[in-house]
Scaffold this active site. Structure first.
Site, PDB file in Angstrom:
ATOM      1  N   TYR A 155       0.927  -1.263  -0.165  1.00 45.87           N
ATOM      2  CA  TYR A 155       0.117   0.041   0.148  1.00 45.87           C
ATOM      3  C   TYR A 155       0.921   1.216  -0.033  1.00 45.87           C
ATOM      4  O   TYR A 155       0.336   2.114  -0.929  1.00 45.87           O
ATOM      5  CB  TYR A 155      -0.986   0.027   1.246  1.00 45.87           C
ATOM      6  CG  TYR A 155      -1.815   1.154   1.401  1.00 45.87           C
ATOM      7  CD1 TYR A 155      -2.885   1.030   0.711  1.00 45.87           C
ATOM      8  CD2 TYR A 155      -1.439   2.207   2.013  1.00 45.87           C
ATOM      9  CE1 TYR A 155      -3.963   2.181   0.756  1.00 45.87           C
ATOM     10  CE2 TYR A 155      -2.340   3.367   2.400  1.00 45.87           C
ATOM     11  CZ  TYR A 155      -3.628   3.302   1.626  1.00 45.87           C
ATOM     12  OH  TYR A 155      -4.476   4.435   1.744  1.00 45.87           O
ATOM     13  N   LYS A 159       1.160   4.226  -2.783  1.00 46.14           N
ATOM     14  CA  LYS A 159       1.076   5.702  -2.615  1.00 46.14           C
ATOM     15  C   LYS A 159       2.229   6.428  -2.689  1.00 46.14           C
ATOM     16  O   LYS A 159       2.173   7.555  -3.358  1.00 46.14           O
ATOM     17  CB  LYS A 159       0.491   5.649  -1.205  1.00 46.14           C
ATOM     18  CG  LYS A 159      -0.834   5.011  -0.734  1.00 46.14           C
ATOM     19  CD  LYS A 159      -1.875   5.527  -1.657  1.00 46.14           C
ATOM     20  CE  LYS A 159      -3.366   5.291  -1.395  1.00 46.14           C
ATOM     21  NZ  LYS A 159      -4.328   5.616  -2.548  1.00 46.14           N
TER      22      LYS A 159
HETATM   23  N1  LIG Z   1      -9.419   6.060   4.920  1.00 46.21           N
HETATM   24  C1  LIG Z   1      -8.103   6.439   5.162  1.00 46.21           C
HETATM   25  O1  LIG Z   1      -7.732   6.403   6.484  1.00 46.21           O
HETATM   26  C2  LIG Z   1      -7.311   6.883   4.160  1.00 46.21           C
HETATM   27  C3  LIG Z   1      -5.953   7.516   4.474  1.00 46.21           C
HETATM   28  C4  LIG Z   1      -5.155   7.785   3.384  1.00 46.21           C
HETATM   29  C5  LIG Z   1      -5.643   7.447   1.964  1.00 46.21           C
HETATM   30  N2  LIG Z   1      -6.950   6.952   1.705  1.00 46.21           N
HETATM   31  C6  LIG Z   1      -7.302   6.934   0.455  1.00 46.21           C
HETATM   32  O2  LIG Z   1      -8.400   7.357   0.053  1.00 46.21           O
HETATM   33  C7  LIG Z   1      -8.866   6.664  -0.799  1.00 46.21           C
HETATM   34  C8  LIG Z   1     -10.685   6.550  -0.604  1.00 46.21           C
HETATM   35  O3  LIG Z   1     -10.282   5.436   0.528  1.00 46.21           O
HETATM   36  P1  LIG Z   1     -11.579   5.312   1.752  1.00 46.21           P
HETATM   37  O4  LIG Z   1     -11.184   5.555   2.890  1.00 46.21           O
HETATM   38  O5  LIG Z   1     -12.654   6.348   1.152  1.00 46.21           O
HETATM   39  O6  LIG Z   1     -12.109   3.987   1.394  1.00 46.21           O
HETATM   40  P2  LIG Z   1     -13.480   3.167   0.859  1.00 46.21           P
HETATM   41  O7  LIG Z   1     -13.322   1.680   1.005  1.00 46.21           O
HETATM   42  O8  LIG Z   1     -14.432   3.648   1.838  1.00 46.21           O
HETATM   43  O9  LIG Z   1     -13.767   3.564  -0.643  1.00 46.21           O
HETATM   44  C9  LIG Z   1     -12.858   3.224  -1.455  1.00 46.21           C
HETATM   45  C10 LIG Z   1     -13.933   2.958  -2.732  1.00 46.21           C
HETATM   46  O10 LIG Z   1     -13.089   2.616  -4.082  1.00 46.21           O
HETATM   47  C11 LIG Z   1     -13.995   1.628  -4.612  1.00 46.21           C
HETATM   48  N3  LIG Z   1     -12.940   0.760  -5.463  1.00 46.21           N
HETATM   49  C12 LIG Z   1     -11.940   0.067  -4.967  1.00 46.21           C
HETATM   50  N4  LIG Z   1     -11.466  -0.623  -5.893  1.00 46.21           N
HETATM   51  C13 LIG Z   1     -11.762  -0.068  -7.276  1.00 46.21           C
HETATM   52  C14 LIG Z   1     -11.440   0.018  -8.344  1.00 46.21           C
HETATM   53  N5  LIG Z   1     -10.804  -1.106  -8.876  1.00 46.21           N
HETATM   54  N6  LIG Z   1     -12.283   0.603  -9.429  1.00 46.21           N
HETATM   55  C15 LIG Z   1     -13.043   1.558  -8.814  1.00 46.21           C
HETATM   56  N7  LIG Z   1     -13.516   1.674  -7.681  1.00 46.21           N
HETATM   57  C16 LIG Z   1     -12.847   1.096  -6.935  1.00 46.21           C
HETATM   58  C17 LIG Z   1     -14.542   0.911  -3.764  1.00 46.21           C
HETATM   59  O11 LIG Z   1     -15.607   0.127  -4.143  1.00 46.21           O
HETATM   60  C18 LIG Z   1     -14.862   1.965  -2.562  1.00 46.21           C
HETATM   61  O12 LIG Z   1     -16.135   2.363  -2.761  1.00 46.21           O
HETATM   62  C19 LIG Z   1      -8.149   5.460  -1.248  1.00 46.21           C
HETATM   63  O13 LIG Z   1      -7.433   5.743  -2.449  1.00 46.21           O
HETATM   64  C20 LIG Z   1      -7.291   5.352   0.024  1.00 46.21           C
HETATM   65  O14 LIG Z   1      -6.195   4.597  -0.139  1.00 46.21           O
HETATM   66  C21 LIG Z   1      -7.767   6.639   2.911  1.00 46.21           C
END
Ligand SMILES: NC(=O)c1ccc[n+]([C@@H]2O[C@H](COP(=O)([O-])OP(=O)(O)OC[C@H]3O[C@@H](n4cnc5c(N)ncnc54)[C@H](O)[C@@H]3O)[C@@H](O)[C@H]2O)c1
Length: 248
Positions: A155, A159
């Site tokens: 991961y 990133k």
């Molecule tokens: N939540 C955190 O703490 C956090 C921190 C840093 C970065 N992020 C990043 O933020 C972004 C959103 O994460 P989140 O926490 O809202 O997660 P989440 O799981 O709530 O949402 C992610 C969404 O992406 C969709 N998805 C997954 N694979 C996919 C694909 N191949 N094509 C299209 N859609 C796809 C999923 O169905 C889901 O609805 C991600 O890139 C994650 O890495 C999250």
């Protein structure tokens, strides 16, 4: 506020969490939003929420790591609203695995959804943004791409790759009027973070100067800023709504 009136936005992975909050924020500020997600029902649900508030959205299910699906998402935007002015590459997955247990399939999937997905989105968006000499691309990275994470090497590598892609692309396309930036959130209360172990979440909360995880809306506010003219001098930057976890 209507900072994005007359603009079309694509947000990937916008069926839940951070992507959903970004899609809603951009729509409320006037953008017509194409809501992508692998989960078609979730994408429709976000569009339903946008429409219920009186704004405009369209669901475009698809896998961001598939070039044909990515093209179809942009084709739908162009057909229904016009060219894409704002692209948010947000779709993501999480998996916690000790490095010694990490197999090639897990590695490839992580890199494909995050880094290949970003690459495909940027490549397709730039086809029109460069010609129009305007546009804003925002790639959602993570603070783990800056500091690494135990049992999260794939991961964190994906990133960190997104941050490198963002900087390189920003250097290459700024002269054509397109701004490319990244957002590297700290821990945010979404389903993704709930997939990490309870121990990880407890320890992480203890490390944060603010002591609390953020909410999806906190990240959406950062994205809306970067997408707006208020951020016209922001190029190749990585902004960190991270509760103080990383201080640069
Ligand atoms: N939540 C955190 O703490 C956090 C921190 C840093 C970065 N992020 C990043 O933020 C972004 C959103 O994460 P989140 O926490 O809202 O997660 P989440 O799981 O709530 O949402 C992610 C969404 O992406 C969709 N998805 C997954 N694979 C996919 C694909 N191949 N094509 C299209 N859609 C796809 C999923 O169905 C889901 O609805 C991600 O890139 C994650 O890495 C999250």
């Amino acid at each position: 506020m209507s900072r994005f009136q007359g603009q079309n936005a694509i947000v990937t992975g916008a069926g839940s969490g951070i992507g959903r909050a970004i899609a809603l924020r951009l729509a409320v500020e006037g953008a017509q939003v194409v809501v992508n997600d692998l989960n078609a029902e979730a994408a429709k649900c976000t569009v339903g929420s946008i429409k219920a508030l009186g704004y405009t959205g369209s669901a475009a299910p698809g896998d961001v790591s598939d070039p044909e699906d990515m093209n179809a998402i942009f084709d739908q935007c162009e057909r229904e609203f016009g060219t894409c002015h704002i692209l948010v590459n947000n779709a993501g997955i999480a998996q916690q695995t000790p490095f010694k247990d990490l197999n090639v399939d897990d590695w490839d999937k992580m890199i494909n959804v995050h880094l290949r997905g970003c690459f495909l989105g940027c490549r397709r968006a730039l086809e029109t943004m460069v010609d129009h000499r305007s546009g804003s691309i925002i790639n959602i990275a993570s603070q783990l791409g800056q500091i690494g994470g135990v049992e999260l090497s794939h991961y964190a590598a994906a990133k960190a790759g997104i941050i490198g892609l963002t900087k390189s692309l920003a250097r290459e396309v700024s002269q054509h009027g397109v701004r490319v930036n990244a957002v590297a959130p700290g821990p945010i209360n979404t389903e993704l973070v709930m997939k990490l172990s309870e121990d990880w979440r407890r320890e992480k909360a203890g490390e944060l100067p603010l002591g609390t995880f953020g909410e999806p809306e906190d990240v959406a506010a950062t994205v809306a800023f970067l997408a707006s003219d208020d951020a016209r001098l922001y190029v190749g930057q990585t902004l960190g709504p991270n509760s103080g976890d990383v201080m640069l």
